[in-house]
Design a protein around this motif. Sequence first.
Motif, PDB file in Angstrom:
ATOM      1  N   GLU A  26       0.828  -1.202   0.000  1.00  0.00           N
ATOM      2  CA  GLU A  26       0.000   0.000   0.000  1.00  0.00           C
ATOM      3  C   GLU A  26       0.864   1.253   0.000  1.00  0.00           C
ATOM      4  OE1 GLU A  26      -3.403   2.082  -0.397  1.00  0.00           O
ATOM      5  OE2 GLU A  26      -3.261  -0.107  -0.338  1.00  0.00           O
ATOM      6  N   ILE A  27       1.938   1.235   0.779  1.00  0.00           N
ATOM      7  CA  ILE A  27       2.859   2.381   0.792  1.00  0.00           C
ATOM      8  C   ILE A  27       3.415   2.612  -0.606  1.00  0.00           C
ATOM      9  CG2 ILE A  27       5.056   3.245   1.692  1.00  0.00           C
ATOM     10  CD1 ILE A  27       4.475   1.675   4.269  1.00  0.00           C
ATOM     11  N   ARG A  28       3.815   1.518  -1.261  1.00  0.00           N
ATOM     12  CA  ARG A  28       4.366   1.645  -2.605  1.00  0.00           C
ATOM     13  C   ARG A  28       3.325   2.176  -3.587  1.00  0.00           C
ATOM     14  NH1 ARG A  28       5.637  -3.587  -6.078  1.00  0.00           N
ATOM     15  NH2 ARG A  28       3.379  -3.349  -6.285  1.00  0.00           N
ATOM     16  N   ALA A  29       2.078   1.668  -3.512  1.00  0.00           N
ATOM     17  CA  ALA A  29       1.009   2.107  -4.416  1.00  0.00           C
ATOM     18  C   ALA A  29       0.691   3.583  -4.225  1.00  0.00           C
ATOM     19  CB  ALA A  29      -0.235   1.256  -4.210  1.00  0.00           C
ATOM     20  N   LEU A  30       0.660   4.020  -2.971  1.00  0.00           N
ATOM     21  CA  LEU A  30       0.389   5.429  -2.698  1.00  0.00           C
ATOM     22  C   LEU A  30       1.537   6.304  -3.191  1.00  0.00           C
ATOM     23  CD1 LEU A  30      -1.121   5.052   0.882  1.00  0.00           C
ATOM     24  CD2 LEU A  30      -2.360   5.723  -1.181  1.00  0.00           C
ATOM     25  N   ILE A  57       1.854  10.348  -3.289  1.00  0.00           N
ATOM     26  CA  ILE A  57       1.662  10.586  -1.859  1.00  0.00           C
ATOM     27  C   ILE A  57       2.927  10.145  -1.121  1.00  0.00           C
ATOM     28  CG2 ILE A  57       0.300   9.985   0.184  1.00  0.00           C
ATOM     29  CD1 ILE A  57      -2.093   9.596  -1.627  1.00  0.00           C
ATOM     30  N   PRO A  58       3.604  11.058  -0.434  1.00  0.00           N
ATOM     31  CA  PRO A  58       4.852  10.711   0.253  1.00  0.00           C
ATOM     32  C   PRO A  58       4.645   9.644   1.313  1.00  0.00           C
ATOM     33  CG  PRO A  58       4.562  13.098   0.141  1.00  0.00           C
ATOM     34  CD  PRO A  58       3.254  12.482  -0.270  1.00  0.00           C
ATOM     35  N   VAL A  59       5.694   8.908   1.586  1.00  0.00           N
ATOM     36  CA  VAL A  59       5.628   7.841   2.591  1.00  0.00           C
ATOM     37  C   VAL A  59       5.135   8.380   3.923  1.00  0.00           C
ATOM     38  CG1 VAL A  59       7.026   6.208   3.912  1.00  0.00           C
ATOM     39  CG2 VAL A  59       7.470   6.526   1.472  1.00  0.00           C
ATOM     40  N   GLU A  60       5.603   9.565   4.274  1.00  0.00           N
ATOM     41  CA  GLU A  60       5.255  10.139   5.571  1.00  0.00           C
ATOM     42  C   GLU A  60       3.762  10.429   5.707  1.00  0.00           C
ATOM     43  OE1 GLU A  60       7.423  11.237   3.442  1.00  0.00           O
ATOM     44  OE2 GLU A  60       9.401  10.978   4.352  1.00  0.00           O
ATOM     45  N   ARG A  61       3.027  10.470   4.594  1.00  0.00           N
ATOM     46  CA  ARG A  61       1.600  10.797   4.654  1.00  0.00           C
ATOM     47  C   ARG A  61       0.709   9.577   4.418  1.00  0.00           C
ATOM     48  NH1 ARG A  61       1.252  16.560   1.333  1.00  0.00           N
ATOM     49  NH2 ARG A  61       2.902  17.653   2.492  1.00  0.00           N
ATOM     50  N   THR A  62       1.274   8.399   4.481  1.00  0.00           N
ATOM     51  CA  THR A  62       0.484   7.193   4.233  1.00  0.00           C
ATOM     52  C   THR A  62      -0.149   6.618   5.493  1.00  0.00           C
ATOM     53  OG1 THR A  62       2.452   5.779   4.480  1.00  0.00           O
ATOM     54  CG2 THR A  62       1.942   6.573   2.268  1.00  0.00           C
ATOM     55  N   PRO A  84      -2.605   7.437   7.586  1.00  0.00           N
ATOM     56  CA  PRO A  84      -4.070   7.262   7.664  1.00  0.00           C
ATOM     57  C   PRO A  84      -4.562   6.066   6.852  1.00  0.00           C
ATOM     58  CG  PRO A  84      -3.515   9.566   7.331  1.00  0.00           C
ATOM     59  CD  PRO A  84      -2.248   8.798   7.126  1.00  0.00           C
ATOM     60  N   PHE A  85      -3.953   5.819   5.721  1.00  0.00           N
ATOM     61  CA  PHE A  85      -4.351   4.690   4.875  1.00  0.00           C
ATOM     62  C   PHE A  85      -3.976   3.354   5.538  1.00  0.00           C
ATOM     63  CE2 PHE A  85      -3.647   8.370   2.192  1.00  0.00           C
ATOM     64  CZ  PHE A  85      -4.723   8.360   1.325  1.00  0.00           C
ATOM     65  N   ALA A 129     -10.277   9.630   7.203  1.00  0.00           N
ATOM     66  CA  ALA A 129      -8.925  10.197   7.242  1.00  0.00           C
ATOM     67  C   ALA A 129      -8.177   9.936   5.939  1.00  0.00           C
ATOM     68  CB  ALA A 129      -8.148   9.613   8.420  1.00  0.00           C
ATOM     69  N   SER A 130      -8.473   8.806   5.310  1.00  0.00           N
ATOM     70  CA  SER A 130      -7.832   8.502   4.040  1.00  0.00           C
ATOM     71  C   SER A 130      -8.307   9.460   2.959  1.00  0.00           C
ATOM     72  CB  SER A 130      -8.134   7.063   3.624  1.00  0.00           C
ATOM     73  OG  SER A 130      -7.729   6.145   4.622  1.00  0.00           O
ATOM     74  N   LEU A 131      -9.607   9.744   2.955  1.00  0.00           N
ATOM     75  CA  LEU A 131     -10.149  10.687   1.980  1.00  0.00           C
ATOM     76  C   LEU A 131      -9.532  12.071   2.164  1.00  0.00           C
ATOM     77  CD1 LEU A 131     -13.917   9.657   2.024  1.00  0.00           C
ATOM     78  CD2 LEU A 131     -12.051   8.779   0.602  1.00  0.00           C
ATOM     79  N   ALA A 132      -9.318  12.433   3.431  1.00  0.00           N
ATOM     80  CA  ALA A 132      -8.656  13.707   3.703  1.00  0.00           C
ATOM     81  C   ALA A 132      -7.234  13.697   3.147  1.00  0.00           C
ATOM     82  CB  ALA A 132      -8.645  13.987   5.199  1.00  0.00           C
TER      83      ALA A 132
END
Length: 324
Positions: free
Chosen positions: A48-52, A57-62, A64-65, A81-84
């Motif tokens: 998921e981190i890689r997909a984001l 989307i930077p790693v640091e902002r993943t 909430p997902f 929170a993910s939608l945000a």
Amino acid sequence: MRISELARRAGVTTKAVRYYESLGLLTPERLANGYRDYDEHDVRLTREIRALGDLGIPVERTRPFLDCLTAGHRHADDCPASLAGYRDAIAELTQRIEGLTARRAVLIGHLEEAGHRNSRVSPATEGEDPMTDYASLPADLPVPEDDGAAAHLPGMKVPHLEFQGTGGGTIRLDALGAGRTVLYIYPLTGRPGTDLPDGWDSIPGARGCTPEACGFRDHHQDLLAAGAAGVFGLSSQDTDYQREVVERLHLPFQMLSDPARSLAQSLDLPTFEAGGRTLYKRLTLIIRDGVIEHVFYPIFPPDEHAGQVLTWLRDNPLVRPFRR
């Protein structure tokens, strides 16, 4: 599982996995010997981190997902929170786009100012499309197909025809001299404040005369070094129109005017109808010692064509006879 297996299955590096752990995004169990022990949930989080990241989307902002997945949701964006997080990423991207758009506008302004310097045509006035000089090409232009309309040309002698040039005199095709001459033939060049025929961009091979001319300008010295004795452009536009183009684009070669399309009649060159006018289809002749040695047709994309001609000249060097 070990860190190497997790990295392989998630499509990342072990270094990346360690970085995710340092941020607290992954919290693997520890075995009695101190080794980390990853499970399927860690694989899912890492993917998921890689997909984001692929979405920008930077790693640091993943977080909430990832928290959404850890809470048991099927999708990482099932939580508010993910939608945000999506909205924040979109807002940041919009800001970057606006910044790039502003920079692009400044660059276009410089291009217009430089392009019209010492020209008799004024730059686009406020409210006009700054790209009406057609210096760039749309990404979705239709590609022209080879209809065989130029297949008969190689080996033909050029006719005894004279054309008015932008240098003030006339150029006779059958008196170009020894060696190779590049004669690129085009429909018409657009310029600021002058409308092109309706539906111009939808006609395969029509758009791109200005970028093509700029390409021959930029490669002019290379073409001469590769064996071309000269370069000319030719269209059915009048000499005054062409002279403005030569001045505005700083072309180091002459444009030839053929308003009666006499060359088309003599060599049976392909033409098309647009805006109530008959125009040349885009093609290039390599003339050697009064004979058409090679033809480029159809031509696409036009902004890369000068490079194509240069490659051909380099691949087919002139073999000069030995002189005692």
